[in-house]
Scaffold this motif. Structure first.
Motif, short mmCIF file in Angstrom:
data_model
loop_
_atom_site.label_atom_id
_atom_site.label_comp_id
_atom_site.label_asym_id
_atom_site.label_seq_id
_atom_site.Cartn_x
_atom_site.Cartn_y
_atom_site.Cartn_z
N LEU A 330 0.99 -1.63 -0.13
CA LEU A 330 0.05 0.21 0.13
C LEU A 330 1.02 1.02 0.13
O LEU A 330 2.01 1.35 0.73
CB LEU A 330 -0.70 0.36 1.01
CG LEU A 330 -1.45 0.86 1.83
CD1 LEU A 330 -3.15 1.43 0.06
CD2 LEU A 330 -2.31 0.69 2.86
N PHE A 331 0.43 1.79 -0.78
CA PHE A 331 1.63 3.10 -1.02
C PHE A 331 0.61 4.70 0.15
O PHE A 331 -0.68 4.76 0.68
CB PHE A 331 1.27 4.31 -2.43
CG PHE A 331 1.88 3.46 -3.22
CD1 PHE A 331 3.11 3.79 -3.68
CD2 PHE A 331 1.94 2.21 -4.07
CE1 PHE A 331 4.15 3.52 -4.63
CE2 PHE A 331 3.09 1.28 -4.97
CZ PHE A 331 4.12 2.16 -5.49
N THR A 332 1.20 5.24 1.21
CA THR A 332 0.90 5.97 2.24
C THR A 332 1.03 7.24 1.26
O THR A 332 2.47 8.05 0.02
CB THR A 332 1.52 5.92 2.93
OG1 THR A 332 2.90 5.56 3.34
CG2 THR A 332 1.01 3.88 3.63
N HIS A 333 1.62 8.44 2.40
CA HIS A 333 1.41 9.69 2.04
C HIS A 333 3.12 9.86 2.82
O HIS A 333 3.59 10.41 1.57
CB HIS A 333 0.28 10.62 2.76
CG HIS A 333 -0.65 10.98 2.62
ND1 HIS A 333 -0.57 11.62 1.12
CD2 HIS A 333 -1.02 9.65 3.14
CE1 HIS A 333 -2.09 11.27 1.32
NE2 HIS A 333 -3.14 10.88 2.53
N ARG A 334 3.63 8.77 3.52
CA ARG A 334 5.33 9.22 4.10
C ARG A 334 5.91 7.67 3.18
O ARG A 334 6.85 8.17 3.52
CB ARG A 334 5.11 9.10 5.32
CG ARG A 334 4.29 9.80 5.91
CD ARG A 334 4.04 9.78 7.17
NE ARG A 334 5.45 9.09 7.88
CZ ARG A 334 5.84 10.47 9.04
NH1 ARG A 334 6.08 11.38 8.78
NH2 ARG A 334 7.02 9.91 9.35
N GLY A 335 5.11 6.56 2.71
CA GLY A 335 5.95 5.29 2.01
C GLY A 335 5.11 4.57 1.58
O GLY A 335 4.41 4.96 0.45
N LEU A 336 5.81 3.75 2.11
CA LEU A 336 5.22 2.08 1.86
C LEU A 336 4.75 1.22 3.24
O LEU A 336 5.40 1.58 4.17
CB LEU A 336 5.74 1.15 0.82
CG LEU A 336 6.76 1.79 -0.22
CD1 LEU A 336 7.83 1.12 -0.73
CD2 LEU A 336 5.30 2.14 -1.13
N SER A 337 3.33 0.17 3.06
CA SER A 337 2.64 0.02 3.89
C SER A 337 2.59 -1.06 3.52
O SER A 337 1.91 -1.70 1.90
CB SER A 337 1.88 0.46 5.28
OG SER A 337 1.83 -0.02 5.64
N GLY A 338 1.40 -2.13 3.98
CA GLY A 338 0.69 -3.42 3.84
C GLY A 338 1.33 -4.53 4.46
O GLY A 338 2.39 -4.22 4.48
N PRO A 339 0.08 -5.52 4.38
CA PRO A 339 0.97 -6.65 5.06
C PRO A 339 1.87 -7.11 4.30
O PRO A 339 3.06 -7.34 5.16
CB PRO A 339 0.03 -7.87 4.35
CG PRO A 339 -1.79 -6.83 4.40
CD PRO A 339 -0.38 -5.25 3.71
N ALA A 340 2.82 -6.65 2.87
CA ALA A 340 4.06 -8.03 2.47
C ALA A 340 4.51 -6.68 3.02
O ALA A 340 6.49 -7.04 3.18
CB ALA A 340 4.10 -7.98 1.01
N VAL A 341 5.09 -5.32 3.17
CA VAL A 341 5.69 -4.04 3.86
C VAL A 341 6.28 -4.38 5.27
O VAL A 341 7.03 -5.07 5.55
CB VAL A 341 5.53 -2.90 3.40
CG1 VAL A 341 5.94 -1.75 3.71
CG2 VAL A 341 5.61 -2.59 1.54
N LEU A 342 5.07 -5.18 5.72
CA LEU A 342 4.70 -5.02 6.97
C LEU A 342 5.82 -6.66 8.28
O LEU A 342 6.97 -6.42 8.23
CB LEU A 342 3.98 -5.42 8.11
CG LEU A 342 2.70 -3.93 7.77
CD1 LEU A 342 1.62 -3.99 8.91
CD2 LEU A 342 3.74 -2.25 8.30
N GLN A 343 5.87 -7.20 6.89
CA GLN A 343 6.32 -8.58 6.44
C GLN A 343 8.39 -8.66 6.70
O GLN A 343 8.45 -8.87 7.10
CB GLN A 343 5.82 -10.13 5.94
CG GLN A 343 4.06 -10.43 6.05
CD GLN A 343 4.51 -11.86 6.91
OE1 GLN A 343 5.03 -11.50 8.14
NE2 GLN A 343 3.91 -12.40 7.53
N ILE A 344 8.31 -7.69 5.51
CA ILE A 344 9.51 -7.13 5.22
C ILE A 344 10.34 -6.84 6.34
O ILE A 344 11.25 -6.90 5.98
CB ILE A 344 9.67 -7.76 3.42
CG1 ILE A 344 11.27 -7.62 3.07
CG2 ILE A 344 9.46 -5.71 4.18
CD1 ILE A 344 11.20 -9.12 3.45
#
Length: 494
Positions: A330-344
């Motif tokens: 998930l693209f956010t206002h400050r960078g990246l999030s979403g399940p794959a990003v949280l995991q890594i």
């Protein structure tokens, strides 16, 4: 000191210069004769007896009516002094007779610090074994993080819990604990309480209703074990001598076993602190460096166009350090999030590159070449929007491809662009920190603990469980299962 209910009827019960202690209805009298007919008395009452009945009528030997600790040994103490105790138990109080009332430590078999997932499981397990358990929480409610987890529905475990899905300096440490209280065991508990649940994705189990059902279940199990739960108890000191003594804002408590279950540093607005780490260090236990885990990235280096992609989500593979996760980003206002990003993020280290495959499982070079042949006049972002979210397609095409029809773009350029789409390199500036982290990586070194009981190898009676320990699970119910398993292990041992 603890209190015992017994009859306090003695005509001669002290000798000169020898302190004598007697207990009655929760009151402890320590009296010393100072000379012929003169004596002093200190009266204490067990902490927590704010409800001591005013109508205590046992005949108590003592002194009344004099504002002094030292008075003539002449007559019985009436019920009037005892009646004054009821509204004053919270701290030191001076009776009309001059006797000072101060709290004394209550005695338990086990004190569990922290009423989160691990602490609740440990307390209920020990309580149902017949241990007298005190569960202390410094905030105003038990299970606060459980209530907000999984969007309020609590992802309470995972069907595919395995030791290799946990991070630790000793990756094998969690194997024994996880095997002795499994996800199947916790699911059985959920079903016994009639809590409806469902599998969402990748083995993740959520309540059909509210996470309150899970907290209610744990509190009911604690009640069944007669666990004494006390909230709003700020801990000011912990000492270790003959057992453990815990000083709080509402009195002192002692026990032969102490369990550290106060969690990690993640989500400080929920009351998270480094208390367990600090206390572990005081007792000589090593603590592995802590960092935010399962946390969004801050990425200032995204292009101006990409920075306007907040809210765009897509299926992707995130990779770093030999680890890869395929889920949504998930693209956010400050960078990246979403399940794959949280995991890594739990595996990422400052300065490392995270590579994203934005079109997993696709031969992108072949697809773009085919589109070029079939629709040579189509604009690149139009073609790309058939494969990716339109805003992302527009941003990537604008930044990396000529502003021309796809038929005019050389095959070599399209091939290089295809490689970029499947290995999009990002070097995060950092993470959103503990404020947004779901867990804390690192913690109390597992080399200091028993793999079977979670007890300190060097401080008998001291245990550490849950997030306070250097064991961190993947996203998707793994960390709750570690809380249940480690809490159960300690609860069976204390």
């Amino acid at each position: 000191l603890t209190y015992r209910r017994q009859t306090f009827l003695r005509e001669t019960w002290i000798t000169a210069n020898t302190p004598a202690t007697y207990d009655e209805a929760g009151l402890t009298f320590t009296t010393t004769v100072k000379g012929h007919g003169q004596w002093t008395t200190e009266l204490t009452v067990a902490a927590g007896h704010a409800g001591l009945p005013v109508g205590v009528r046992q005949p108590l030997r003592g002194v009344q009516g004099r504002v002094s600790h030292q008075a003539a040994f002449t007559r019985r103490q009436g019920a009037a002094d005892i009646a004054q105790l009821a509204p004053r138990i919270g701290g030191a109080a001076q009776l009309a007779s001059g006797i000072v009332v101060t709290p004394v430590a209550e005695l338990f078999d086990v004190i569990v610090l922290g009423a989160g997932a691990a602490g609740l499981m440990c307390a209920l397990t020990a309580g149902q074994r017949g241990r007298r358990v005190l569960l202390l929480e410094h905030t105003d409610k038990a299970g606060a993080k459980i209530l907000i987890s999984g969007g309020g529905r609590c992802n309470f475990t995972n069907l595919d819990v395995r030791p290799d899905r946990f991070l630790s300096a000793n990756p094998h440490f969690c194997r024994s604990v996880l095997s002795r209280y499994t996800q199947t065991d916790f699911i059985a508990l959920i079903e016994r309480h009639g809590i409806a649940y469902h599998e969402k994705t990748l083995g993740q189990l959520f309540c059909d209703g509210s996470a309150r059902a899970v907290v209610g279940m744990l509190l009911a199990e604690c009640a069944a074990g007669q666990v004494d739960l006390r909230v709003d108890h700020a801990i000011s000191d912990v000492t270790h001598g003959d057992g453990f003594r815990v000083a709080t804002s509402h009195g002192d408590f002692t026990a032969e076993a102490l369990v550290l279950a106060t969690g990690g540093l993640s989500i400080p607005k929920m009351g998270a602190t480094g208390f367990s780490y600090d206390l572990a260090r005081r007792f000589g236990l090593r603590v592995v460096k802590t960092m935010p885990g399962l946390v969004p990235f801050k990425v200032a280096s995204l292009s101006q166009d990409a920075a306007g992609l907040a809210g765009v989500a897509l299926d992707a593979i995130a990779s770093t350090g030999g680890r890869s996760f395929r889920e949504h980003i998930l693209f956010t206002h400050r960078g990246l999030s979403g399940p794959a990003v949280l995991q890594i993020s739990s595996y990422w280290r400052q300065g490392a590159t995270v590579a994203f495959d934005l079109l997993p499982g696709m031969n992108v070079a072949s697809v773009l070449a085919g589109r070029k042949r079939a629709r040579p006049k189509a604009l690149p972002h139009t073609v790309l929007a058939e494969l990716l979210p339109s805003r992302l397609a527009q941003a990537l095409a604008t930044e990396h491809l000529p502003a021309s029809a796809i038929g005019n773009i050389p095959d070599r350029v399209l091939a290089e662009f295809a490689k970029l789409l499947q290995h999009w390199p990002i070097v995060p500036d950092g993470t959103e920190g503990y404020a947004k982290a779901e867990v804390t990586t690192g913690g109390i070194d597992t080399a200091e603990l028993s793999q079977k009981s979670m007890q300190s190898l060097n401080v008998p009676g001291l245990y550490a469980i849950g997030e306070a320990v250097d064991v961190t699970g993947w996203l998707g119910g793994y960390n709750f299962q570690w809380a249940w398993s480690s809490g159960h292990a300690a609860g069976m041992a204390v």
